[in-house]
Design an enzyme around this catalytic site. Sequence first.
Site, PDB file in Angstrom:
ATOM      1  N   ARG A 185      -4.324 -12.241 -21.163  1.00  0.00           N
ATOM      2  CA  ARG A 185      -3.379 -12.472 -22.255  1.00  0.00           C
ATOM      3  C   ARG A 185      -2.744 -13.844 -22.080  1.00  0.00           C
ATOM      4  NH1 ARG A 185      -0.438  -9.076 -18.456  1.00  0.00           N
ATOM      5  NH2 ARG A 185       1.169 -10.380 -17.522  1.00  0.00           N
ATOM      6  N   LYS A 222      -8.387  -2.896 -11.103  1.00  0.00           N
ATOM      7  CA  LYS A 222      -8.234  -3.896 -10.044  1.00  0.00           C
ATOM      8  C   LYS A 222      -9.303  -3.784  -8.976  1.00  0.00           C
ATOM      9  CE  LYS A 222      -3.379  -4.450 -10.800  1.00  0.00           C
ATOM     10  NZ  LYS A 222      -2.060  -4.697 -10.244  1.00  0.00           N
ATOM     11  N   GLU A 280      -4.506  -2.622   0.583  1.00  0.00           N
ATOM     12  CA  GLU A 280      -4.643  -4.062   0.763  1.00  0.00           C
ATOM     13  C   GLU A 280      -3.787  -4.496   1.937  1.00  0.00           C
ATOM     14  OE1 GLU A 280      -5.456  -6.143  -3.553  1.00  0.00           O
ATOM     15  OE2 GLU A 280      -3.544  -6.491  -2.575  1.00  0.00           O
ATOM     16  N   HIS A 313       9.504  -7.015  -8.758  1.00  0.00           N
ATOM     17  CA  HIS A 313       8.117  -7.419  -9.028  1.00  0.00           C
ATOM     18  C   HIS A 313       7.958  -8.104 -10.372  1.00  0.00           C
ATOM     19  CE1 HIS A 313       6.827  -5.350  -5.449  1.00  0.00           C
ATOM     20  NE2 HIS A 313       7.530  -4.315  -5.835  1.00  0.00           N
TER      21      HIS A 313
END
Lengths: 180, 180, 505, 505
Positions: C293, C116, C201, C236
């Site tokens: 995907r 990431k 973040e 999540h």
Amino acid sequence: MQKFRLQPAGAAEPVAVSLERADSDRDQRDAYVARIGEASIPVEVERTGPGAGWLKVGSKVHRYHVLIRDGEAHVWLDGAIHIIDVVDRTRRRGGSAATVGPVDRIVAPMPGTVLKINVSPGDTFDAHQPLVIIESMKMEMTLSAPTAGTVKDVRCKVGELVPLGTVLVALDVAEADDAS
Amino acid sequence: MQKFRLQPAGAAEPVAVSLERADSDRDQRDAYVARIGEASIPVEVERTGPGAGWLKVGSKVHRYHVLIRDGEAHVWLDGAIHIIDVVDRTRRRGGSAATVGPVDRIVAPMPGTVLKINVSPGDTFDAHQPLVIIESMKMEMTLSAPTAGTVKDVRCKVGELVPLGTVLVALDVAEADDAS
Amino acid sequence: MFKKVLIANRGEIAVRVAQTLREMGIIVVAVYSQPDRAAVHVACADEAYPLEGETAAETYLRGDKIIAIAKSHGVDAIHPGYGFLSENPEFAEACVKAGITFIGPNADVMRATGNKIVAKKTLEKAGVPVVPGWSGEGGFDAKGIANEAKKIGYPVLVKAASGGGGKGMRVVTSEKDLAGSLEAARREAKSAFGDATVFLEKFLERPRHIEFQIFGDSHGNVVHMFERECSIQRRHQKIVEETPSPALSDDLRKRMGEAAVAAAKAVNYTNAGTVEFLLDESGKFYFLEINTRLQVEHPVTEMTLRYDLVRAQVLVALGESLPFTQDELTPDGHAVEVRIYAEDSASGFLPSTGTIACYVPPAGVNIRVDSGVKQGSEVTVFYDPMLAKLICFGRTRGEAMERLALALDNFVVLGVTTNIEFLRNLIDHPDFLAGDIHTGFLEEHSIAATRAGRDEAPPMPDEVLIAAAVALRENGRSVSRAGQHGHAATLTDAPWRSADAWRGA
Amino acid sequence: MFKKVLIANRGEIAVRVAQTLREMGIIVVAVYSQPDRAAVHVACADEAYPLEGETAAETYLRGDKIIAIAKSHGVDAIHPGYGFLSENPEFAEACVKAGITFIGPNADVMRATGNKIVAKKTLEKAGVPVVPGWSGEGGFDAKGIANEAKKIGYPVLVKAASGGGGKGMRVVTSEKDLAGSLEAARREAKSAFGDATVFLEKFLERPRHIEFQIFGDSHGNVVHMFERECSIQRRHQKIVEETPSPALSDDLRKRMGEAAVAAAKAVNYTNAGTVEFLLDESGKFYFLEINTRLQVEHPVTEMTLRYDLVRAQVLVALGESLPFTQDELTPDGHAVEVRIYAEDSASGFLPSTGTIACYVPPAGVNIRVDSGVKQGSEVTVFYDPMLAKLICFGRTRGEAMERLALALDNFVVLGVTTNIEFLRNLIDHPDFLAGDIHTGFLEEHSIAATRAGRDEAPPMPDEVLIAAAVALRENGRSVSRAGQHGHAATLTDAPWRSADAWRGA
């Protein structure tokens, strides 16, 4: 082990088919050996419902649904239906299959309502003369004489609901042939 | 006539429910009278499968699917599932329903794999101290001590697959309470 | 055209992929673990090969076993579905090495997007807005990090570089919690992903999760296929997805779509993928990650754009150009998907296992159900507890939701606890109906797990008792018929009692 | 909005209409004949009332009984479906008189279109091309008619003015057969429709049947919703319908669409209807008739335009404006419908009756099945033998047909003979695949009734015998368990053995 004698439509001879549970090191595995005539075919069976499931022969998967009725097995396999005589059972029942195409009677070729009867007992008729009109759902059908002859008996009434195969009129075609 | 004693979740008392076949001038009609406590309710039943079909009470149509298992009836009716104790059966079986929320043991709240065990027999622990971590599918869960206490017994191993309700660790909370 | 394709997956996605492959005249090869011996995806194949073992690690994650099967049975290509090996660059490479086409992006794309931190940097350079944060550069120095966190502004989010699904993720609201949270996140990330790298973040308040379907081919064409709003999540994980998003104006949609295409181009994207964004309450959007995907929620895009994404995947994998240009993609109407899980919504969404004794999915106009199970299926601890996806289309969002409500009311599952009634209650919530949703929606609002658990729920109708009595009576009859089997062998418990769940494959 | 709507129909159309009504929050009222006591359409309703009797004439055609039920149970509106009372102006009037909204065009429209001669004249005046012919004016004078026939040119078609479904219709190829055919047609028309009026039309060679869906509201808005090609017919009944037609250029489509709208406007059309045309080989089209109902084949239009036609019917019946303008209607992709009939394609498509022992319709992406039956349903002589409609969508015609082929391969019906394998063979025919079809297609081409009956059919696979043996063995086991019931009470014959066919309603 159970053994069945099965005769596919059009086949000259019935085939002996049996299923034996295969030795297997795994529990609950539906592994069998099918013997068809002289051949031995290992097969795995997964059932999804009564008379339904899939077979694995080698690595090939085949889906099936089977209806057993009146000494016949109706086998749906991968999109096509095959009708198979279960010979032993049919015998036990004394061969109840209806004979087809009698010329000494007018038979309902579909279930329906009798619309019109053109003849009475004793009437003579020519070949191809319309004898009875029946209707089923949106369709009307005229049933005509197979050959010339005499009406022996009228076995239906106008407005009557008749199942498939009902004898509507009995004919005397032999006499008529002689007489003509 | 069969009579059942049914206890809806949260109800104080079981209710006696019976079904009687209603007199009917039509054959094959599944018409019944249901007696619930003192009330009599006429009902028509059309079955579409085992434990499935629809009811007509008055003119109102209700679809149902019922699973009977472990002395309970799981009734799906018009989009909602209701769980009902079949009281008589439960009794016959001696009340096998699991008790909920014991404080003297750590129980697997979901089926899963034991990831980590933080304690050994004899260890003492504080309230809310993490004792065992288990994982199921994409989720990890830490099981902590309800109160302070001592570990009586560890009944699982790291990597072990445990079904829902498995006792993972037995605790001695009373003693610990006394000791603290 | 491929002659034979192996689907390296299970459940509903294997069933769904099989349908398209068979329509294209391709021989479908299934693989299956021991617990999946009787699974629906096996029945949807032309050929099926066992993978010894039970856990995912022993079976569907074993690229070596799967490639060996493919090689010895003349397989031309492998479709990985989602999860399992779908985003594994080593597996994609091993396929190529074995002379088998991998239906998906190549290993380079997966590597460029898998980390990431790296992905964020690449995309920042390409002009895609990213969430303000600290990339982990300069190493793990407590004081330096605290300064970075201050710069970003609390609350901040600690995330694992190689993570996903919420693991190794922590919200830190003040400086005093920072060090501890970092430590814990690193430990968790190391144990879950084998990589302790974490980064910071800015934590966005009430953000929406908006993602764009992207598609690229080997000729340099890249398009976006519009958005999916996936803000309704628990643990999540998405449980409701829809398109279009009620939050996007035409202008915002256009800008986000362009950013998605820029992101895809920056990593030379091929085949199907998803660019995920967070959208904050002020209408600013930030790149989150790229998923390499076919997503679980791809059906809503298929519903509004009416392209078969799996068919397009196959064509692109064959080296053909994309079967659509950006201009040809004009979404129509509204589509919504809900995920039907075997889980107990009343107890923190804990997974539920057991035998599905009764499974009757709804059907009808503009209703699609992608099922991985049938009556009699076992839901085990080995795999994800998603049973099916229910997708509804409507001319408007309101019409789609009306359809979904009725479809949920007609979705029957008995034997395992599911979230069907929870979803039914959820889509009745006025904020949901108003489109006022964000990723914290389910924490903010308390949704009853059952219809009966709703405040305004009527008392239990007598019909429930009558239905129970009817079934018990029928059961009693079958007991007396079956004789020696006793009432344990009730009809209502027979796992094989009904029609199977054949789908179009 | 209506609170309660009665559906004066049965079978798949009652089920399909119920879905939309329930989605709209309307209470659905079903009526049912004695043989339909356990029919699927009853289970899809909120309330259900019996109609004493068995035949259509005793039940679903009894407008008086139906209106009485509606009145005593607070029904606001009646949806007639197709067939039965749907095109009966007296019934539509009786509804209005009883204060109940009839969901469909009003009696005036039905009268203006019900008589084919009158309709033809009206439309000719409105500039719609009609088949050259003789309208019956001037009475039944043999010599005059012979002159008219000569003017038209042989072959000519004799048709009943009040006819439909092919009854009272005769092709005359030369003058010597004219008088006899006229006589016979008049007799047939008199007995079937109570009206002996016949007329002559030019008989077109190899014409296509192309119809346009039309929709009007009470504010004067009328649109067409593009075409359906219904050329594949047996016994003058459609069995395959698709849109778009492979025969229409954009220009021809535009002109025919405009003619359809002109036709609708000429009779002040409201609600849903169909304008039927014949298209000859030279590309000339001729008005055939207007059907004042929702057609059997409406789903292909719903598939490509994505409007729910029943929802639109309800809104228009409420007095609202059409929910779409002509410009908003842009069809997308290709849709095809086949009708699954209980009939024996090998014996002149004779209806087949009996118990459906096994019914597993296909499902999947872009597959829609509108079913009127379930496992255990009885197919009787009382009603139309259509069991279901299978509708497939594809981006292209080829994709739609590939999907349809696989879906037919997965459509399982045992217990009654169906046309499933016939349809599967039909759509494999090279002329069909090329779109080279006309209303005489099935007379011109010989299509095998079964997969095994095809010329290139492989011999019966051993797996068939194995499957039979597996079922017989299972059956044997259930026999020994069931004991006294003998093998007549086989599991495989139990009509209630499986999940019901709940649809989205």
